[in-house]
Design a protein around this motif. Structure first.
Motif: not given
Length: 437
Positions: A188-197, A220-224, A227-240
């Motif tokens: 979901i985060l990957f799709w949302l990142g692609q859509w917003s980007n 490029k700055a917005v893209e990074f 996807f950086g925010l999506c990565f942090l959210l994913l790590m938080n969701i997985m409990g890492i």
């Protein structure tokens, strides 16, 4: 029975439990009253839908020519109108559940019916409303199975089983539930990142007041960032724990220091190129190594040049910073070219510059500024007198095949019209002795 596998025994236990619930519902007056309330709630939802839906559709449907933000919002809301029927049934069933629990102290049947209506709403969402292929795939294989488990009251049981199962990777262990949750959230985060980007890039690309290099750098700055925010959210969701990534960050730093120097250098050079704007997409450039072409794409690692014969050259960004670069375009500036020709020694060369300059100045692409066509005497050759015509155009002469060719045609026709001879080499051959037979 005891000799059967454990999984079969568990399945038989669930079947026996379902049979007991079914018998209880079939023989209980309270269950029959709840079935009646379910049917009444659905009929009431159908009547309410037939009364409300046409009015909502009339209010929410804008004119076809209306492209305002408010009209687009109305069209977006109108897409979800098919959900109205199951949601109305869900709401009326919820009211009936409160009534049955107050009268009979039980509402299992009507609660099951309420969850079924919610499953039907999810099914309509996936089949009729969602149009994106990736989201439709997620809905078909993730949302609908989850809603089916929820409708039958098995979601908590399945979730507990998946949480109890663990997968170990060295010293790190994950529950299967955490992995499933990570896959779902990551998708979901990957799709949302692609859509917003995509939307942010389109918005930035329309800002004509910004230089092309600044627009690309902002994209490029917005893209990074996204996807950086999506990565942090994913790590938080997985409990890492993010602090555990410090070791990985240190290893990446060591890799950049030793094995990834060129990659880091090209990335930083790409950022400098976008900031300074000394070369951007659409410019025709020539590098010190002889590579020449139009810049068609700029990435974090390299720049892509397209030559006149259609080939693509991948040039590391570092070459644009550390070597000499000739930019022929400079965002549309004019360029000067030369056309060489010769005339016979029998020609009155004083007439040639004026004739040629007047003829070439009529070409629609030849400029008068910064300087008009200028015919110069270059020397006295073996066969004729050498001239050179200098001219300015707004564009790139693709390998002396476009503007220079057209100008040479004009020079040829002008010289022919004025009876000026274009020389060709003459040679005198002397034979000693008898003439050869």
């Amino acid at each position: 029975m005891d000799q059967l596998p454990p999984i079969v025994l568990t399945a038989l236990g669930y079947v026996q439990q379902a049979w007991d619930i079914a018998k209880e519902w079939l023989l209980s007056p309270a269950a029959w009253s709840q079935f009646g309330l379910l049917i009444a709630a659905y009929i009431l939802a159908v009547l309410a839908y037939r009364a409300i839906a046409p009015r909502l559709r009339k209010v929410l449907t804008p004119d076809d020519s209306n492209a305002s933000v408010f009209a687009q919002a109305r069209r977006f809301v109108l897409m979800f109108l098919p959900l109205l029927l199951p949601l109305l049934a869900y709401g009326f069933t919820g009211i009936g559940e409160q009534v049955t629990r107050a009268l009979f102290g039980s509402g299992a049947v009507i609660a099951f019916g309420k969850r079924v209506f919610l499953f039907l709403a999810a099914r309509i969402l996936v089949q009729q409303i969602i149009t994106d292929g990736f989201l439709k795939l997620l809905g078909k294989y993730i949302l609908l199975p989850v809603m089916a488990l929820y409708a039958f009251g098995l979601l908590d049981t399945v979730q507990a089983q998946l949480t109890a199962m663990t997968v170990s990777l060295g010293n790190i262990s994950f529950s299967v539930m955490a992995i499933v949750r990570g896959l779902i959230a990551g998708s979901i985060l990957f799709w949302l990142g692609q859509w917003s980007n995509g939307h942010s890039s389109n918005y930035i690309g329309k800002q004509e007041e910004l230089r092309p290099s600044i627009r690309q750098l902002a994209s490029k700055a917005v893209e990074f960032s996204i996807f950086g925010l999506c990565f942090l959210l994913l790590m938080n969701i997985m409990g890492i724990n993010l602090s555990a990534l410090a070791v990985l960050g240190g290893a990446i730093g060591v890799g950049l220091g030793f094995g990834l120097q060129k990659i880091a250098s090209n990335f930083i050079s790409g950022v400098i190129l976008l900031l300074e704007g000394q070369a951007t997409v659409g410019d025709y450039v020539e590098l010190d190594g002889g590579e020449a072409g139009t810049i068609v794409k700029m990435t974090a690692r390299a720049t892509f040049l397209e030559t006149f014969d259609g080939r693509w050259i991948v040039v590391p960004n570092e070459d644009f910073i550390t070597t000499r670069v000739v930019n022929y375009s400079d965002q549309g500036s004019s360029n000067r070219y030369e056309a060489n020709f010769s005339v016979s020694y029998d020609t009155d060369i004083n007439k040639v510059p004026a004739l040629v300059q007047a003829a070439v100045s009529k070409h629609p692409d030849v400029l008068d500024a910064p300087e008009g066509p200028d015919c110069e005497l270059r020397g006295f050759g073996d066969s004729g007198i050498d001239f050179c015509l200098e001219f300015w155009v707004n564009g790139i002469d693709d390998g002396k095949n476009k503007y220079t060719s057209q100008v040479l045609f004009i020079i040829w026709n002008t010289l022919k019209e004025n009876n000026i001879e274009i020389p060709y080499p003459h040679r005198v051959v002397e034979f000693k002795g008898d003439f050869p037979k």
